[in-house]
Design an enzyme around this catalytic site. Structure first.
Site, PDB file in Angstrom:
ATOM      1  N   GLY A 178       0.820  -1.218   0.000  1.00 59.17           N
ATOM      2  CA  GLY A 178       0.000   0.000   0.000  1.00 59.17           C
ATOM      3  C   GLY A 178       0.849   1.260   0.000  1.00 59.17           C
ATOM      4  O   GLY A 178       0.587   2.189   0.757  1.00 59.17           O
ATOM      5  N   ARG A 205       0.488   5.756  -1.937  1.00 60.25           N
ATOM      6  CA  ARG A 205       0.114   7.060  -1.370  1.00 60.25           C
ATOM      7  C   ARG A 205       0.111   6.963   0.157  1.00 60.25           C
ATOM      8  O   ARG A 205       0.349   5.885   0.713  1.00 60.25           O
ATOM      9  CB  ARG A 205      -1.269   7.504  -1.879  1.00 60.25           C
ATOM     10  CG  ARG A 205      -2.357   6.470  -1.654  1.00 60.25           C
ATOM     11  CD  ARG A 205      -3.575   6.740  -2.556  1.00 60.25           C
ATOM     12  NE  ARG A 205      -4.442   5.577  -2.657  1.00 60.25           N
ATOM     13  CZ  ARG A 205      -5.476   5.339  -1.851  1.00 60.25           C
ATOM     14  NH1 ARG A 205      -5.778   6.210  -0.909  1.00 60.25           N
ATOM     15  NH2 ARG A 205      -6.196   4.261  -1.991  1.00 60.25           N
ATOM     16  N   TYR A 209     -13.200  -2.393  11.314  1.00 65.97           N
ATOM     17  CA  TYR A 209     -11.816  -1.895  11.273  1.00 65.97           C
ATOM     18  C   TYR A 209     -11.089  -2.189  12.592  1.00 65.97           C
ATOM     19  O   TYR A 209      -9.953  -2.672  12.607  1.00 65.97           O
ATOM     20  CB  TYR A 209     -11.861  -0.396  10.994  1.00 65.97           C
ATOM     21  CG  TYR A 209     -10.526   0.275  10.820  1.00 65.97           C
ATOM     22  CD1 TYR A 209      -9.778   0.088   9.656  1.00 65.97           C
ATOM     23  CD2 TYR A 209     -10.016   1.116  11.812  1.00 65.97           C
ATOM     24  CE1 TYR A 209      -8.555   0.731   9.500  1.00 65.97           C
ATOM     25  CE2 TYR A 209      -8.801   1.756  11.657  1.00 65.97           C
ATOM     26  CZ  TYR A 209      -8.075   1.567  10.499  1.00 65.97           C
ATOM     27  OH  TYR A 209      -6.862   2.195  10.335  1.00 65.97           O
ATOM     28  N   ALA A 239     -11.745  -4.480  14.812  1.00 60.67           N
ATOM     29  CA  ALA A 239     -11.502  -5.931  14.947  1.00 60.67           C
ATOM     30  C   ALA A 239     -10.281  -6.333  14.117  1.00 60.67           C
ATOM     31  O   ALA A 239      -9.425  -7.089  14.573  1.00 60.67           O
ATOM     32  CB  ALA A 239     -12.738  -6.711  14.500  1.00 60.67           C
ATOM     33  N   ILE A 286      -3.851  10.420  11.509  1.00 61.08           N
ATOM     34  CA  ILE A 286      -2.767  10.864  10.645  1.00 61.08           C
ATOM     35  C   ILE A 286      -3.367  11.516   9.398  1.00 61.08           C
ATOM     36  O   ILE A 286      -4.361  11.008   8.844  1.00 61.08           O
ATOM     37  CB  ILE A 286      -1.875   9.664  10.225  1.00 61.08           C
ATOM     38  CG1 ILE A 286      -1.389   8.865  11.459  1.00 61.08           C
ATOM     39  CG2 ILE A 286      -0.701  10.114   9.352  1.00 61.08           C
ATOM     40  CD1 ILE A 286      -0.508   9.609  12.443  1.00 61.08           C
TER      41      ILE A 286
END
Ligand code: NDP
Length: 242
Positions: free
Chosen positions: A12, A15, A152, A154, A185
Site C-alpha cells: 500500500g 500514497r 476496522y 476488529a 494521521i
C-alpha cells in the site's frame, strides 16, 4: 539510520502513510519494492533516489499475493526481503447495527487476512535467510475501539495478536515482528471524515494536532533498526491513547 543494501517491501505504498514509509527507507539508502492494488504512477516512482520495483495485487487475494511474491523471488539476482512493512488497509465505517455483513467481512479480509497473505510467503523466505524485520500497521482504534468501526477495530486488534504470535515464532530464526498503532494521521483515509468529527477528535489529542505520515515513517525505521525489540505495538498518536 543506514539501510544501504537492504531491500524493503512496503504494501500500500502508492500514497499516504505507505508512501511516506517507503520514501523514508529510500532516503536511508534502502532498495524499495512498492506495492498497491492499482498501478503506481510514474510521478510517484520519480520521487525516489533509486527507482523502486513495483508489485500490483489485491492483498485479500491469497493466490495473487503468493504468485506475485514467488515471481519476485525468482528474479535473477534477487537477494530477498530484509524488511516487510504491511501497511495496505481500508475502512468501511458504519454503526454496527447498520453495517452490511459484506462490509464487515471485506475490511477484515483486506486488513487482517491480507496481512497474513503477504506475510506468509515472505516469512518462509526470511526463515531460510535467518533474518528479517516485519512491521504491521495496526491502529489506536485496535487498542481503544471506536464507534462506527467494529470491522476496522476488529481487524486492527487482530493485527496486534498476529504480531505478538509471529514475533514468538520468528525470534529463534532472527526475525523480529512489531506493530505500529497510529492515531489520527493526515491522509486520504482521514480526509473523508466530516469536519465536525475531525474537530471533535482533536479535543482528545493531547498534542492538539493530527500526525504527519512522515512521523509514522520515523517509527517504522526505528522498529526496523532496533535489534532487541520484538512483539511490540508502538503508538504514534499524539497521546490520544494515554
Ligand atoms: P490510504 O487510504 O491513504 O492508502 C491505502 C493504501 O493501501 C493504498 O496504497 C492502497 O492502494 C492500498 N490498498 C488498499 N486496499 C488494498 C488491497 N485490497 N490490496 C492492495 N493494496 C491495497 O491509507 P493510509 O495511508 O491512511 O493508511 C495506511 C495504513 O495505516 C492502513 O493500514 C491504515 O489502516 C493505517 N492507519 C491509518 C491511520 C490514519 O489516520 N490515516 C490511522 C491508523 C492506522 P491503491 O492506491 O491501489 O488503492
Amino acid at each position: 539510520m543506514d539501510f544501504t543494501n537492504q531491500t524493503v517491501l512496503v504494501t500500500g505504498s502508492s500514497r499516504g502513510i505507505g508512501l511516506a514509509i517507503a520514501k523514508a527507507f529510500d532516503a536511508a539508502g534502502a532498495n524499495l519494492i512498492l506495492h498497491a492494488r492499482s498501478e503506481i504512477k510514474p510521478e510517484v516512482l520519480a520521487e525516489f533516489q533509486q527507482t523502486p520495483q513495483t508489485l500490483q495485487f489485491d492483498i485479500s487475494d491469497a493466490e495473487a499475493a503468493e504468485a506475485s511474491i514467488k515471481a519476485l523471488y525468482k528474479q535473477e539476482g534477487f537477494k530477498g526481503i530484509d524488511v516487510l512493512v504491511n501497511n495496505a488497509g481500508i475502512t468501511k465505517d458504519q454503526l454496527a447495527m447498520a453495517m452490511a455483513p459484506a462490509d464487515f467481512a471485506s475490511v477484515v479480509n483486506v486488513n487482517l487476512n491480507g496481512t497474513f497473505n503477504v506475510t506468509q510467503p515472505i516469512f518462509k523466505k526470511m526463515i531460510r535467510q535467518k533474518h528479517g524485520a516485519i512491521i504491521n500497521l495496526s491502529s489506536v482504534v485496535g487498542l481503544m475501539g471506536n464507534m462506527g468501526q467494529v470491522n476496522y477495530a476488529a481487524s486492527k486488534a487482530g493485527i496486534i495478536g498476529f504480531t505478538k504470535s509471529l514475533a514468538k515464532e520468528g525470534a529463534r530464526r532472527g526475525i523480529r515482528v512489531n506493530a505500529i498503532a497510529p492515531g489520527m494521521i493526515v491522509s486520504d483515509m482521514t480526509a473523508v471524515l466530516p469536519e465536525e468529527t475531525q474537530t471533535e477528535i482533536l479535543k482528545n489529542i493531547p498534542l492538539s494536532r493530527f500526525g504527519e505520515a512522515s512521523e509514522v515513517a520515523d517509527a517504522a525505521l526505528f522498529l526496523a533498526n532496533s535489534a532487541y525489540i520484538t512483539g511490540q505495538t508502538l503508538t504514534v498518536d499524539g497521546g490520544l491513547y494515554i
